[in-house]
Design an enzyme around this catalytic site. Structure first.
Site, PDB file in Angstrom:
ATOM      1  N   ASN A  64       0.837  -1.203   0.000  1.00 35.64           N
ATOM      2  CA  ASN A  64       0.000   0.000   0.000  1.00 35.64           C
ATOM      3  C   ASN A  64       0.859   1.235   0.000  1.00 35.64           C
ATOM      4  OD1 ASN A  64      -0.205   1.642   2.776  1.00 35.64           O
ATOM      5  ND2 ASN A  64       0.373  -0.466   3.200  1.00 35.64           N
ATOM      6  N   ALA A  65       0.264   2.315  -0.504  1.00 39.74           N
ATOM      7  CA  ALA A  65       0.909   3.630  -0.458  1.00 39.74           C
ATOM      8  C   ALA A  65      -0.212   4.651  -0.285  1.00 39.74           C
ATOM      9  CB  ALA A  65       1.707   3.884  -1.724  1.00 39.74           C
ATOM     10  N   CYS A 124       8.065   9.155   7.804  1.00 39.97           N
ATOM     11  CA  CYS A 124       7.667  10.150   6.792  1.00 39.97           C
ATOM     12  C   CYS A 124       8.904  10.794   6.169  1.00 39.97           C
ATOM     13  CB  CYS A 124       6.851  11.268   7.431  1.00 39.97           C
ATOM     14  SG  CYS A 124       5.516  10.693   8.468  1.00 39.97           S
ATOM     15  N   ILE A 185       7.144  -2.505  14.004  1.00 44.75           N
ATOM     16  CA  ILE A 185       7.858  -1.670  13.069  1.00 44.75           C
ATOM     17  C   ILE A 185       6.873  -1.059  12.077  1.00 44.75           C
ATOM     18  CG2 ILE A 185      10.121  -2.839  13.058  1.00 44.75           C
ATOM     19  CD1 ILE A 185       9.080  -4.488  10.619  1.00 44.75           C
ATOM     20  N   ASN A 186       7.318  -0.057  11.371  1.00 43.55           N
ATOM     21  CA  ASN A 186       6.470   0.509  10.321  1.00 43.55           C
ATOM     22  C   ASN A 186       6.595  -0.344   9.043  1.00 43.55           C
ATOM     23  OD1 ASN A 186       4.826   2.370   8.872  1.00 43.55           O
ATOM     24  ND2 ASN A 186       5.442   3.925  10.349  1.00 43.55           N
TER      25      ASN A 186
HETATM   26  C1  LIG Z   1      -3.399   0.595   5.003  1.00 47.18           C
HETATM   27  C2  LIG Z   1      -2.303   0.907   5.984  1.00 47.18           C
HETATM   28  C3  LIG Z   1      -2.228   2.185   6.549  1.00 47.18           C
HETATM   29  C4  LIG Z   1      -1.225   2.498   7.468  1.00 47.18           C
HETATM   30  N1  LIG Z   1      -1.188   3.750   8.026  1.00 47.18           N
HETATM   31  C5  LIG Z   1      -0.235   4.042   8.975  1.00 47.18           C
HETATM   32  C6  LIG Z   1      -0.230   5.306   9.638  1.00 47.18           C
HETATM   33  O1  LIG Z   1      -1.090   6.176   9.417  1.00 47.18           O
HETATM   34  N2  LIG Z   1       0.772   5.561  10.547  1.00 47.18           N
HETATM   35  C7  LIG Z   1       1.726   4.602  10.845  1.00 47.18           C
HETATM   36  O2  LIG Z   1       2.608   4.874  11.679  1.00 47.18           O
HETATM   37  N3  LIG Z   1       1.722   3.382  10.259  1.00 47.18           N
HETATM   38  C8  LIG Z   1       0.769   3.076   9.339  1.00 47.18           C
HETATM   39  N4  LIG Z   1       0.739   1.839   8.756  1.00 47.18           N
HETATM   40  C9  LIG Z   1       1.755   0.835   9.151  1.00 47.18           C
HETATM   41  C10 LIG Z   1       1.198  -0.152  10.169  1.00 47.18           C
HETATM   42  O3  LIG Z   1       0.769   0.510  11.357  1.00 47.18           O
HETATM   43  C11 LIG Z   1       2.261  -1.203  10.541  1.00 47.18           C
HETATM   44  O4  LIG Z   1       3.325  -0.589  11.212  1.00 47.18           O
HETATM   45  C12 LIG Z   1       2.804  -1.906   9.310  1.00 47.18           C
HETATM   46  O5  LIG Z   1       1.737  -2.366   8.485  1.00 47.18           O
HETATM   47  C13 LIG Z   1       3.718  -3.080   9.698  1.00 47.18           C
HETATM   48  O6  LIG Z   1       3.004  -4.061  10.353  1.00 47.18           O
HETATM   49  P1  LIG Z   1       2.669  -5.450   9.573  1.00 47.18           P
HETATM   50  O7  LIG Z   1       4.001  -5.997   9.152  1.00 47.18           O
HETATM   51  O8  LIG Z   1       1.969  -6.261  10.610  1.00 47.18           O
HETATM   52  O9  LIG Z   1       1.797  -5.065   8.409  1.00 47.18           O
HETATM   53  C14 LIG Z   1      -0.261   1.503   7.836  1.00 47.18           C
HETATM   54  C15 LIG Z   1      -0.360   0.214   7.276  1.00 47.18           C
HETATM   55  C16 LIG Z   1      -1.348  -0.087   6.359  1.00 47.18           C
HETATM   56  C17 LIG Z   1      -1.410  -1.483   5.796  1.00 47.18           C
END
Ligand SMILES: Cc1cc2nc3c(=O)[nH]c(=O)nc-3n(C[C@H](O)[C@H](O)[C@H](O)COP(=O)(O)O)c2cc1C
Length: 219
Positions: A64-65, A124, A185-186
């Site tokens: 996603n982006a 960011c 993590i992000n």
């Molecule tokens: C659709 C979507 C939107 C996200 N929006 C944010 C956000 O607004 N701020 C943020 O810090 N991380 C955001 N993330 C990152 C998630 O909080 C998370 O850190 C990231 O998906 C890694 O976890 P995962 O490996 O379980 O997916 C977003 C992720 C996704 C999939």
């Protein structure tokens, strides 16, 4: 369970951005049962996000982006926060920015009742610094953490990007800056490319790619 002096009734909380700001999912999940709600990232002013498509399914998962689309902090405080406060759950507000001043302004504005913790998204791009993410430079991480801690009324969790060579360096920098907690993590940077066309599949992945690697330096 305790994080930075805040007691959560259980460790279950959604990852930021995957749960809106709570209201969107409240018909599906009883928010009273969550240890905390972590909100979608909020910024000082509204952000439009990236052009669509923003999400793409691949053989090994979804990329996603979204581009941190959000209605800005004033709407969050007026509309989303009072909604969340009706529930017996902690509120962790995720904060994003494009400049140090953006983060500091947002953190200062969030010094209101009803917010238990701040989670700072430092993945960011830093627009004053060639677009490299704040969280990719240890010195910047220490600096921004220190500055945020001066303004924050709540405990501060720094949310680290995995897109670095050594995340322990970044974690230590956040600790040196006075972070109360770390959030790991992000999003891991990804791109779906067509082998046949030798091009990225979607506009969203192209854009994501360009944001992360503004000078065209390939990983
Ligand atoms: C659709 C979507 C939107 C996200 N929006 C944010 C956000 O607004 N701020 C943020 O810090 N991380 C955001 N993330 C990152 C998630 O909080 C998370 O850190 C990231 O998906 C890694 O976890 P995962 O490996 O379980 O997916 C977003 C992720 C996704 C999939």
């Amino acid at each position: 369970m305790d994080i930075a002096g805040i007691t959560l009734k259980n460790p279950v909380m959604p990852a930021s951005g995957t749960f809106g700001s709570g209201q969107e999912y409240s018909g599906f999940v009883d928010l009273d049962r969550l240890g905390a709600v972590v909100t979608k990232g909020v910024s000082l002013v509204p952000w439009e996000g990236n052009p669509t498509p923003r999400i793409m399914e691949t053989a090994s998962g979804m990329i996603n982006a979204v581009g941190l689309q959000n209605p800005g902090i004033e709407v969050f405080i007026r509309r989303d926060l009072p909604f969340l406060r009706q529930f017996d759950t902690k509120v962790i507000v995720n904060v994003c920015g494009s400049t140090v001043a953006d983060y500091l302004g947002a953190v200062e504005r969030l010094s209101v009742q009803g917010i238990d913790m701040l989670e700072i998204n430092i993945s960011c791009p830093n627009v004053e610094h060639g677009g490299i993410a704040f969280g990719q430079e240890p010195r910047m991480v220490e600096y921004i953490t220190k500055e945020i801690k001066k303004k924050a009324a709540q405990p501060v969790s720094m949310k680290l990007t995995p897109n670095v060579t050594d995340i322990t360096e970044i974690a230590k920098a956040a600790e040196a800056g006075g972070a109360d907690a770390l959030s790991l993590i992000n999003t891991i940077t990804g791109m779906s490319a067509s082998g046949k066309r030798k091009k990225p599949e979607t506009a969203c992945s192209v854009r994501h790619f360009l944001i992360k690697y503004p000078y065209g330096v390939l990983p």
